[in-house]
Write a protein that holds these residues in place. Sequence first.
Motif, PDB file in Angstrom:
ATOM      1  N   ALA A  65     108.200  28.393   7.007  1.00 54.77           N
ATOM      2  CA  ALA A  65     109.496  28.445   6.313  1.00 54.77           C
ATOM      3  C   ALA A  65     110.366  29.547   6.891  1.00 54.77           C
ATOM      4  CB  ALA A  65     109.274  28.672   4.825  1.00 54.77           C
ATOM      5  N   LEU A  81     116.006  26.508  -2.921  1.00 54.97           N
ATOM      6  CA  LEU A  81     114.595  26.615  -3.292  1.00 54.97           C
ATOM      7  C   LEU A  81     114.427  26.767  -4.797  1.00 54.97           C
ATOM      8  CD1 LEU A  81     113.418  28.886  -0.352  1.00 54.97           C
ATOM      9  CD2 LEU A  81     112.766  26.508  -0.742  1.00 54.97           C
ATOM     10  N   SER A 110     104.930  25.863  -2.487  1.00 55.44           N
ATOM     11  CA  SER A 110     105.517  25.882  -1.145  1.00 55.44           C
ATOM     12  C   SER A 110     106.948  26.411  -1.206  1.00 55.44           C
ATOM     13  CB  SER A 110     105.494  24.484  -0.531  1.00 55.44           C
ATOM     14  OG  SER A 110     104.165  24.052  -0.310  1.00 55.44           O
ATOM     15  N   ALA A 114     108.449  29.996   0.447  1.00 54.24           N
ATOM     16  CA  ALA A 114     109.657  30.155   1.258  1.00 54.24           C
ATOM     17  C   ALA A 114     110.646  31.098   0.579  1.00 54.24           C
ATOM     18  CB  ALA A 114     110.309  28.796   1.500  1.00 54.24           C
TER      19      ALA A 114
END
Length: 440
Positions: A65, A81, A110, A114
Amino acid sequence: MLKVLLNRTYRHLFLAQVIALVGTGLATVALGLLAYDLAGADAGAVLGTALAIKMIAYVGVAPVAAAFAERLPRRAMLVSLDLVRAAVAVLLPFVSQIWEVYVLIFVLQSASAAFTPTFQATIPDVLPDEQEYTRALSLSRLAYDLESVVSPMLAAALLTVISFHSLFAGTVVGFLGSAALVVSVSLPIANAPEPRGIYDRTTRGIRIYLATPRLRGLLALNLAVSAAGAMVIVNTVVLVQSRFGLDQRATALALAAFGGGSMLAALVLPKLLEQIPDRRAMLAGAVLLVAGLVVGPAVSNYTLLLPLWFLLGLGYSVTQTPSGRLLRRSSHSEDRPALFAAQFALSHACWLLTYPLAGWLGAKAGLPLTFIALAAIAVIATLIADWVWPAHDPEEIEHTHIGMKATDPHATGAVPVGSGVRHRHVYVIDNHHTDWPRSF
């Protein structure tokens, strides 16, 4: 410490962090109840698998990322995000199969893998003054500790009037609130990195990390922190409720003692780090962790456990909180997302080792042996940190570039020597400096 909140940009980012943490804490409680709803007596196995998936996502996704993050506007990436995490939280109450939980947890974590390094790498640019940045690190540590206390209490209060499925709504609100606060401020734009291939961008943070002596020391200290932290997080409930025969309230109080020690350390660290170097403070914290684990087998009752957990909390925070200062010292602005992602991945790799070790040894070999084994890991890690991180660790280092011409822009002000040039400046690993000078 609170003076740093006068900076509007940092204040909004800090509030975004706090709101998102509370939302995540609510999701953690709700996830445990969801696992029990789906799996019954096998809920522990489901949660254990979910935690393993979380760590795998953290270790594997963060560096990848970061490779893409350096090409994207930070604010847009952070907001996107947060929205992904909110979308996953919306879906969680509707799952009916265990595999669906695993898939959604992987996507959620995930996105967090990031988000977190990018967020952390932004703060040094928002607060370029080192003292202010140190205060921000301590506030961040306090936020994490308070989340572990406040979220379960808030969840318990909410569960008296709503079902656990509705707790996920609190998570959604947290992530949306975080996104709104990030949108409300302008974030500094990092220097544009030189064009690089995907392999170089993916591995850059880890290569900088492993080539920097103070960061190699930090990696070893991460292992010491995870050894002590895993003992507390995994085995507190076993010690309190199985060995001492007490209830859930006593378990919560023991965890609060650990959190209290961590919060106290976070409060005093800004002043402490003005007086002593990071290395000395962090190694002292690691020694506290070792001492706590060594005396652990002798703890025979709950009254002794509470001060021990408080001591481990102190050591945990003193060892861990200054790590952002080391990462900041060791990178250019454009490389910080990659370097913070490397720290995120490597530190969680340590947890991926110590979490199952603490659980497996506790179940198979007994808690006294578990204390001893984790103490041995912490001792070895602390000794390695002391060895690989030189006591003399200046920011500016005099060094020679063999083969570099005096006309090279990097050689401005340098002295020609032999077949190269020699000069002194703040030394970090980058395209001009791929190795650390041997004398340091």
